[in-house]
Scaffold this motif. Structure first.
Motif, PDB file in Angstrom:
ATOM      1  N   THR A 150       0.833  -1.202   0.000  1.00 27.09           N
ATOM      2  CA  THR A 150       0.000   0.000   0.000  1.00 27.09           C
ATOM      3  C   THR A 150       0.866   1.249   0.000  1.00 27.09           C
ATOM      4  O   THR A 150       0.578   2.213  -0.724  1.00 27.09           O
ATOM      5  CB  THR A 150      -0.931   0.009   1.222  1.00 27.09           C
ATOM      6  OG1 THR A 150      -1.732  -1.173   1.223  1.00 27.09           O
ATOM      7  CG2 THR A 150      -1.841   1.216   1.202  1.00 27.09           C
ATOM      8  N   ALA A 151       1.928   1.250   0.815  1.00 25.09           N
ATOM      9  CA  ALA A 151       2.833   2.399   0.862  1.00 25.09           C
ATOM     10  C   ALA A 151       3.472   2.641  -0.498  1.00 25.09           C
ATOM     11  O   ALA A 151       3.576   3.782  -0.964  1.00 25.09           O
ATOM     12  CB  ALA A 151       3.910   2.182   1.928  1.00 25.09           C
ATOM     13  N   ILE A 152       3.895   1.565  -1.164  1.00 24.54           N
ATOM     14  CA  ILE A 152       4.517   1.692  -2.481  1.00 24.54           C
ATOM     15  C   ILE A 152       3.509   2.202  -3.504  1.00 24.54           C
ATOM     16  O   ILE A 152       3.813   3.069  -4.335  1.00 24.54           O
ATOM     17  CB  ILE A 152       5.111   0.339  -2.917  1.00 24.54           C
ATOM     18  CG1 ILE A 152       6.315  -0.020  -2.047  1.00 24.54           C
ATOM     19  CG2 ILE A 152       5.521   0.368  -4.390  1.00 24.54           C
ATOM     20  CD1 ILE A 152       6.848  -1.412  -2.269  1.00 24.54           C
ATOM     21  N   TYR A 153       2.294   1.680  -3.447  1.00 26.80           N
ATOM     22  CA  TYR A 153       1.253   2.082  -4.401  1.00 26.80           C
ATOM     23  C   TYR A 153       0.952   3.572  -4.276  1.00 26.80           C
ATOM     24  O   TYR A 153       0.910   4.301  -5.276  1.00 26.80           O
ATOM     25  CB  TYR A 153      -0.014   1.259  -4.153  1.00 26.80           C
ATOM     26  CG  TYR A 153      -1.157   1.569  -5.101  1.00 26.80           C
ATOM     27  CD1 TYR A 153      -1.174   1.053  -6.384  1.00 26.80           C
ATOM     28  CD2 TYR A 153      -2.208   2.382  -4.694  1.00 26.80           C
ATOM     29  CE1 TYR A 153      -2.219   1.342  -7.260  1.00 26.80           C
ATOM     30  CE2 TYR A 153      -3.255   2.676  -5.548  1.00 26.80           C
ATOM     31  CZ  TYR A 153      -3.265   2.151  -6.836  1.00 26.80           C
ATOM     32  OH  TYR A 153      -4.298   2.444  -7.690  1.00 26.80           O
ATOM     33  N   VAL A 154       0.748   4.041  -3.037  1.00 34.03           N
ATOM     34  CA  VAL A 154       0.419   5.454  -2.825  1.00 34.03           C
ATOM     35  C   VAL A 154       1.601   6.340  -3.205  1.00 34.03           C
ATOM     36  O   VAL A 154       1.438   7.378  -3.854  1.00 34.03           O
ATOM     37  CB  VAL A 154       0.005   5.687  -1.354  1.00 34.03           C
ATOM     38  CG1 VAL A 154      -0.184   7.183  -1.087  1.00 34.03           C
ATOM     39  CG2 VAL A 154      -1.282   4.936  -1.046  1.00 34.03           C
ATOM     40  N   ALA A 155       2.819   5.937  -2.810  1.00 34.46           N
ATOM     41  CA  ALA A 155       4.000   6.739  -3.130  1.00 34.46           C
ATOM     42  C   ALA A 155       4.215   6.833  -4.638  1.00 34.46           C
ATOM     43  O   ALA A 155       4.601   7.887  -5.154  1.00 34.46           O
ATOM     44  CB  ALA A 155       5.239   6.149  -2.456  1.00 34.46           C
ATOM     45  N   SER A 156       3.965   5.743  -5.356  1.00 34.63           N
ATOM     46  CA  SER A 156       4.153   5.763  -6.812  1.00 34.63           C
ATOM     47  C   SER A 156       3.168   6.713  -7.484  1.00 34.63           C
ATOM     48  O   SER A 156       3.456   7.265  -8.548  1.00 34.63           O
ATOM     49  CB  SER A 156       3.998   4.351  -7.387  1.00 34.63           C
ATOM     50  OG  SER A 156       2.663   3.888  -7.262  1.00 34.63           O
ATOM     51  N   LYS A 157       2.014   6.909  -6.860  1.00 31.98           N
ATOM     52  CA  LYS A 157       1.001   7.804  -7.428  1.00 31.98           C
ATOM     53  C   LYS A 157       1.216   9.260  -7.041  1.00 31.98           C
ATOM     54  O   LYS A 157       0.976  10.167  -7.842  1.00 31.98           O
ATOM     55  CB  LYS A 157      -0.398   7.375  -6.966  1.00 31.98           C
ATOM     56  CG  LYS A 157      -0.817   5.970  -7.391  1.00 31.98           C
ATOM     57  CD  LYS A 157      -0.991   5.869  -8.888  1.00 31.98           C
ATOM     58  CE  LYS A 157      -1.492   4.484  -9.296  1.00 31.98           C
ATOM     59  NZ  LYS A 157      -1.608   4.345 -10.768  1.00 31.98           N
TER      60      LYS A 157
END
Length: 375
Positions: A150-157
């Protein structure tokens, strides 16, 4: 002589910069922690190795056209985190949570760390040399959910340039759950509260387990569509697990698929640990905020359990509130271990799995809220 000079200039020794050497040291440290200490080895090892590869001068492995730049496309588009969420869904048993639905509140309470850290990140703008936009702050705050994908997904966006620091912070604190959580749990509970024994959970029917991911997806579609990618893939994986008619697909999602994606995701995250992107004042701020977010999330879950006991006849052992962060199943095991320190016959593991899996949903919902607010 000219040829010798040209050959020397093409070697790594003549091109190494101090920052690259330092970040390669960080990469080897992550590999050491994965192998020697067993800290989240499935991800810290490829992340560490990716960090080493991306800081080798001249090789250009992480630069445009290099192998790691192509792998990073899976993070940039959100494909890797979503596929991992499907695998996590296929490995998750919602039985303990459905048997005791009020543990959903504990999973929700643990997400307070996310929103508290959002304001903390914005407050760091008062420190000279630190500048975080609202998008940056939202991406940093998600660390409090203790959910790496989730952290990676949000950061990538929201903040791709901070991805490396956010990913390392998220997985580092997940790996340090056995060290971070117990002192907080003991400080916020009394010896009497830690002795509370909870009633045995009821058996959850297969029909309930099949209906739950469908209902969860419908509610997400109606109330928070921005969380649909994460929740949707999670529900798909869980439905494949519980329906009993696609066992091959369920096993593939739990094993081969998630393992392959984990390797690619780790290397991709490691590619963002280059000296130019990581060695900045903002990185230290992210690491500090990550620790605060995780600690605050743990405390929120424990305090919510104590509040619930004020209004409930069936007492809840407050220790299971710490499992509301979505570090599955490590935080549930920690709750069980701390509980058995006070009462060796008190088995809290299955009770703690309720808020633990609720925390996975909670972190995905919190991510959806942040994306809806910021994008």
């Amino acid at each position: 002589m000219e040829g010798f000079i040209q050959l020397w200039q093409s070697t790594g020794l003549s091109n190494f910069q101090f920052g690259q050497v330092l970040m390669m040291g960080v990469g080897f440290l992550l590999i050491f922690l994965a192998i020697r200490k067993g800290f989240e080895p499935l991800l810290l090892l490829p992340i560490g190795f990716g960090a080493v590869l991306s800081n080798i001068p001249v090789a250009g492995i992480a630069e445009e056209g290099g192998l790691l730049s192509y792998l990073y496309y899976g993070i940039k588009t959100g494909i890797f985190p979503l596929l991992i969420f499907m695998g996590v869904g296929a490995m998750t048993d919602f039985g303990p949570m459905l048997a005791n639905p009020k543990t959903l509140l504990l999973g929700a309470a643990a997400q307070f760390g996310i929103f508290g850290t959002l304001f903390g990140a914005l407050a760091l703008n008062l420190v000279p040399g630190l500048t975080f936009s609202f998008k940056d702050a939202a991406a940093i705050a998600i660390i409090g959910g203790a959910d790496g994908p989730t952290a990676i997904y949000v950061a990538s966006k929201l903040a791709p340039e901070l991805l490396g620091a956010i990913a390392v912070a998220a997985y580092s604190y997940m790996a340090l759950v056995p060290l971070i959580q117990p002192p907080i749990m003991r400080a916020l509970t009394t010896s009497e509260e830690r002795l509370i024994e909870m009633a045995q959970l009821r058996i959850v029917s297969r029909k309930e387990k099949i209906i739950f991911p469908v209902v969860l997806l419908i509610l997400t579609a109606m109330l928070l569509p921005s969380a649909a990618p994460l929740i949707g893939m999670f529900c798909l994986g869980n439905l494949m697990r519980e329906c009993g008619v696609v066992e091959r697909l369920s096993k593939t999602a739990q094993n081969e698929l998630i393992n392959i994606v984990t390797i690619f995701l780790g290397l991709s995250v490691g590619s963002k640990l280059s000296a130019a992107q990581f060695l900045r004042p903002e990185t230290l701020g992210i690491l500090v905020l990550g620790a605060i977010a995780f600690s605050f999330g743990t405390a929120s879950g424990v305090l919510m359990a104590k509040v619930m006991n004020k209004f409930s006849e069936n007492k809840v052992n407050p220790l299971i509130g710490a499992a509301g962060v979505s570090a599955v199943p490590m935080s549930a095991r920690v709750a069980n271990k701390v509980g058995q320190e006070s009462n060796p016959y008190n088995f809290l593991l299955m009770h703690a799995m309720g808020p633990n899996v609720a925390g996975v949903i909670g972190s995905a919902v919190a991510a959806g809220v942040l994306l809806a607010l910021v994008q």
